[in-house]
Design a protein around this motif. Sequence first.
Motif, short mmCIF file in Angstrom:
data_model
loop_
_atom_site.label_atom_id
_atom_site.label_comp_id
_atom_site.label_asym_id
_atom_site.label_seq_id
_atom_site.Cartn_x
_atom_site.Cartn_y
_atom_site.Cartn_z
N UNK A 201 39.60 44.70 36.21
CA UNK A 201 38.48 44.09 35.52
C UNK A 201 38.38 44.57 34.08
N UNK A 202 38.58 45.87 33.86
CA UNK A 202 38.48 46.42 32.50
C UNK A 202 39.58 45.88 31.60
N UNK A 203 40.78 45.72 32.12
CA UNK A 203 41.86 45.17 31.31
C UNK A 203 41.67 43.66 31.09
N UNK A 204 41.07 42.98 32.06
CA UNK A 204 40.72 41.58 31.83
C UNK A 204 39.69 41.46 30.71
N UNK A 205 38.80 42.43 30.61
CA UNK A 205 37.84 42.43 29.50
C UNK A 205 38.56 42.45 28.16
N UNK A 206 39.64 43.23 28.07
CA UNK A 206 40.41 43.29 26.83
C UNK A 206 41.10 41.96 26.55
N UNK A 207 41.59 41.31 27.61
CA UNK A 207 42.21 39.99 27.43
C UNK A 207 41.18 38.96 26.99
N UNK A 208 39.95 39.09 27.46
CA UNK A 208 38.88 38.21 27.00
C UNK A 208 38.55 38.44 25.53
N UNK A 209 38.61 39.69 25.12
CA UNK A 209 38.13 40.06 23.78
C UNK A 209 39.17 39.81 22.70
N UNK A 210 40.46 39.96 23.04
CA UNK A 210 41.51 39.91 22.03
C UNK A 210 42.46 38.75 22.31
N UNK A 225 50.29 47.27 48.98
CA UNK A 225 49.28 48.29 48.72
C UNK A 225 48.08 48.17 49.65
N UNK A 226 48.00 47.11 50.41
CA UNK A 226 46.88 46.95 51.34
C UNK A 226 45.58 46.53 50.69
N UNK A 227 45.62 46.21 49.39
CA UNK A 227 44.40 45.75 48.71
C UNK A 227 44.79 44.66 47.72
N UNK A 228 44.16 43.53 47.84
CA UNK A 228 44.42 42.39 46.97
C UNK A 228 43.33 42.34 45.92
N UNK A 229 43.70 42.48 44.62
CA UNK A 229 42.65 42.42 43.59
C UNK A 229 41.80 41.16 43.67
N UNK A 230 42.40 40.06 44.12
CA UNK A 230 41.66 38.80 44.19
C UNK A 230 40.59 38.82 45.26
N UNK A 238 37.99 34.83 37.24
CA UNK A 238 38.55 35.27 35.96
C UNK A 238 40.04 34.95 35.87
N UNK A 239 40.73 34.91 37.00
CA UNK A 239 42.13 34.49 36.98
C UNK A 239 42.25 33.06 36.48
N UNK A 240 41.29 32.22 36.83
CA UNK A 240 41.29 30.85 36.31
C UNK A 240 40.91 30.81 34.84
#
Length: 295
Positions: A201-210, A225-230, A238-240
Amino acid sequence: MVHDDDVPGIADNLGLPGLFDIHVHFMPPQILRKVWAYFDAAGPKVGRPWPITYRGTDDERLTQLRDMGVKRFPALSYAHKPGIAPFMNDWTQEFAADKPDCLWSGTFYPEPEAATYVPELIDAGIEVFKVHVQVGDFASNHPLLEPVWAALSESGTPVVIHAGSGPAPGTHTGPAGVADVLSRHPDLALVIAHLGAPEVSAFMDLADRYDNVRLDTTMAFVDFFGHDPASEPEIRPRLLDLQHKILLGSDFPNIPYEYAHQVEGLLRLDLGDDWLRDVMWNNGVKLFGDGALGF
């Protein structure tokens, strides 16, 4: 279950000429052996075994990629200590020289010489750099990298940067250092490896900003990893929203499953064919061009 033999048909059904994978590794043999040794011993380090699926020769792995319809890919290598980047850069330049489907790739390290060799490579036409904050054990905003980031910002040369804290956190991993660099060099063309996991989420914030910050899908949406970020409610929409900024990445050959499983993970998101087309091909072409492939 999707297998490697199925991958070309998936691209064809989407009307794509193939796949553009922004996160592929080819390295000098002595370096690659050390990387594989790290993963062979990764059980205690990341809490699970990490068997390398594709251990063949360079030629064998090139054939595997091409047979799966991967039409464009880099030869990412990353410097883990001072003084080694020029050697690795010479090797990757020679590797890509007779392979029009391979991006000319380089790396750098926070050392005084980087202020010279990075601009020289930019002037010579290098296409992409890779840096690994965790393996190199350096901060993204290390003072010795300031002239490097300035040169890269001016040229627009993309940099694939592994700065997230997965699969094992490092002293300098996380979004803070990258955010600090971008505050001074907002035009940098950064591709955040692994979606920045686990700090997605934090790196997506950077993609939103820049405008020029993108993310790659490397090892995201897989079962390993047993955990899906989605599965996190805020990530899926946000992926969309970031459809035009997400690129296919795989980490081939250093993955503990078939290459096809990365593609399967994208299909399971069920975000639509247009999203898949952009992520698996169009966004890479927009960033790098389609090379000498005649498409």
